[in-house]
Design an enzyme around this catalytic site. Structure first.
Site, PDB file in Angstrom:
ATOM      1  N   ASP A 185       0.844  -1.193   0.000  1.00 16.79           N
ATOM      2  CA  ASP A 185       0.000   0.000   0.000  1.00 16.79           C
ATOM      3  C   ASP A 185       0.877   1.239   0.000  1.00 16.79           C
ATOM      4  O   ASP A 185       2.037   1.197   0.410  1.00 16.79           O
ATOM      5  CB  ASP A 185      -0.923   0.023   1.214  1.00 16.79           C
ATOM      6  CG  ASP A 185      -2.192   0.850   0.979  1.00 16.79           C
ATOM      7  OD1 ASP A 185      -2.356   1.414  -0.124  1.00 16.79           O
ATOM      8  OD2 ASP A 185      -3.022   0.925   1.895  1.00 16.79           O
ATOM      9  N   GLY A 186       0.304   2.317  -0.472  1.00 14.38           N
ATOM     10  CA  GLY A 186       0.953   3.614  -0.448  1.00 14.38           C
ATOM     11  C   GLY A 186       0.000   4.640   0.120  1.00 14.38           C
ATOM     12  O   GLY A 186      -1.213   4.464   0.074  1.00 14.38           O
ATOM     13  N   GLU A 231       2.174   4.103  -4.085  1.00 11.61           N
ATOM     14  CA  GLU A 231       1.545   2.822  -4.426  1.00 11.61           C
ATOM     15  C   GLU A 231       2.486   1.962  -5.271  1.00 11.61           C
ATOM     16  O   GLU A 231       2.499   0.741  -5.136  1.00 11.61           O
ATOM     17  CB  GLU A 231       0.229   3.042  -5.185  1.00 11.61           C
ATOM     18  CG  GLU A 231      -0.880   3.640  -4.360  1.00 11.61           C
ATOM     19  CD  GLU A 231      -1.579   2.660  -3.420  1.00 11.61           C
ATOM     20  OE1 GLU A 231      -1.186   1.482  -3.356  1.00 11.61           O
ATOM     21  OE2 GLU A 231      -2.530   3.089  -2.741  1.00 11.61           O
ATOM     22  N   ASP A 285      -4.616  -2.805  -3.120  1.00 10.61           N
ATOM     23  CA  ASP A 285      -5.959  -2.228  -3.252  1.00 10.61           C
ATOM     24  C   ASP A 285      -5.953  -1.084  -4.272  1.00 10.61           C
ATOM     25  O   ASP A 285      -6.909  -0.347  -4.395  1.00 10.61           O
ATOM     26  CB  ASP A 285      -6.523  -1.783  -1.905  1.00 10.61           C
ATOM     27  CG  ASP A 285      -5.679  -0.727  -1.209  1.00 10.61           C
ATOM     28  OD1 ASP A 285      -4.833  -0.086  -1.859  1.00 10.61           O
ATOM     29  OD2 ASP A 285      -5.867  -0.550   0.008  1.00 10.61           O
ATOM     30  N   HIS A 336     -10.314  -1.280   2.814  1.00  9.49           N
ATOM     31  CA  HIS A 336     -11.179  -1.073   3.979  1.00  9.49           C
ATOM     32  C   HIS A 336     -12.408  -1.991   3.974  1.00  9.49           C
ATOM     33  O   HIS A 336     -13.510  -1.571   4.302  1.00  9.49           O
ATOM     34  CB  HIS A 336     -11.595   0.395   4.080  1.00  9.49           C
ATOM     35  CG  HIS A 336     -10.427   1.329   3.922  1.00  9.49           C
ATOM     36  ND1 HIS A 336      -9.399   1.404   4.835  1.00  9.49           N
ATOM     37  CD2 HIS A 336     -10.105   2.189   2.933  1.00  9.49           C
ATOM     38  CE1 HIS A 336      -8.501   2.283   4.422  1.00  9.49           C
ATOM     39  NE2 HIS A 336      -8.905   2.777   3.271  1.00  9.49           N
ATOM     40  N   ASP A 359      -2.041  -0.857   5.193  1.00 15.05           N
ATOM     41  CA  ASP A 359      -2.549   0.509   5.061  1.00 15.05           C
ATOM     42  C   ASP A 359      -2.059   1.369   6.234  1.00 15.05           C
ATOM     43  O   ASP A 359      -1.573   2.489   6.042  1.00 15.05           O
ATOM     44  CB  ASP A 359      -4.080   0.490   5.000  1.00 15.05           C
ATOM     45  CG  ASP A 359      -4.684   1.873   4.973  1.00 15.05           C
ATOM     46  OD1 ASP A 359      -4.455   2.617   4.007  1.00 15.05           O
ATOM     47  OD2 ASP A 359      -5.394   2.224   5.942  1.00 15.05           O
TER      48      ASP A 359
END
Length: 141
Positions: free
Chosen positions: A7-8, A45, A67, A121, A131
């Site tokens: 994740d970023g 990301e 994601d 989420h 995240d």
């Protein structure tokens, strides 16, 4: 099989950003992260899977979970068209973050990677954890 969650995060876009990856191999969990100032969410990301893949060897079977549709679709679909079109989008604009896309493309083609998209989420424990790591990394002083 190695599983990698990436994740970023960017506090403001552009602004301070962070990336993170959780690498799961043989039941062992390794967490890596980093940050940059004056960056964008998309760059973060991309840096997450790039830095995770740099730690892999060519014999490993790897599943990456992101994601980010930008990353997933970019590396599995769009990049082939960008290369054919001399790094131009369908709108004849220069591809943004070309430097990172080239690096990710080269890592991807040298390894056995399966790309997976997960909804953000939505209760995936590892995605939620990565995240938080990315957000923590982005919180520069």
């Amino acid at each position: 099989m190695i599983e990698i969650y990436t994740d970023g995060s960017c506090l403001t876009n552009p602004g301070n950003g962070g990336w993170a990856a959780i690498i799961i191999e043989d039941g062992k969990i390794k967490k890596i992260s980093g940050n940059e100032k004056k960056t964008t969410n998309n760059r973060m990301e991309l840096l997450a899977p790039i830095n995770a893949l740099k730690e892999m060897n060519s014999e490993s079977q790897i599943s990456i979970y992101t994601d980010s549709q930008y990353v997933k679709l970019g590396i599995t679909q769009w990049i082939n068209k960008w290369i054919i079109n001399n790094w131009q989008t369908s709108k004849k604009e220069d591809v943004k973050n070309k430097d990172l896309w080239v690096e990710l493309f080269n890592l991807n083609k040298s390894l056995n990677v399966k790309w997976n998209w997960v909804k953000a989420h939505a209760g995936n424990t590892m995605n939620e954890e990565v995240d938080l790591l990315a957000k923590k990394a982005a919180n520069l002083d």
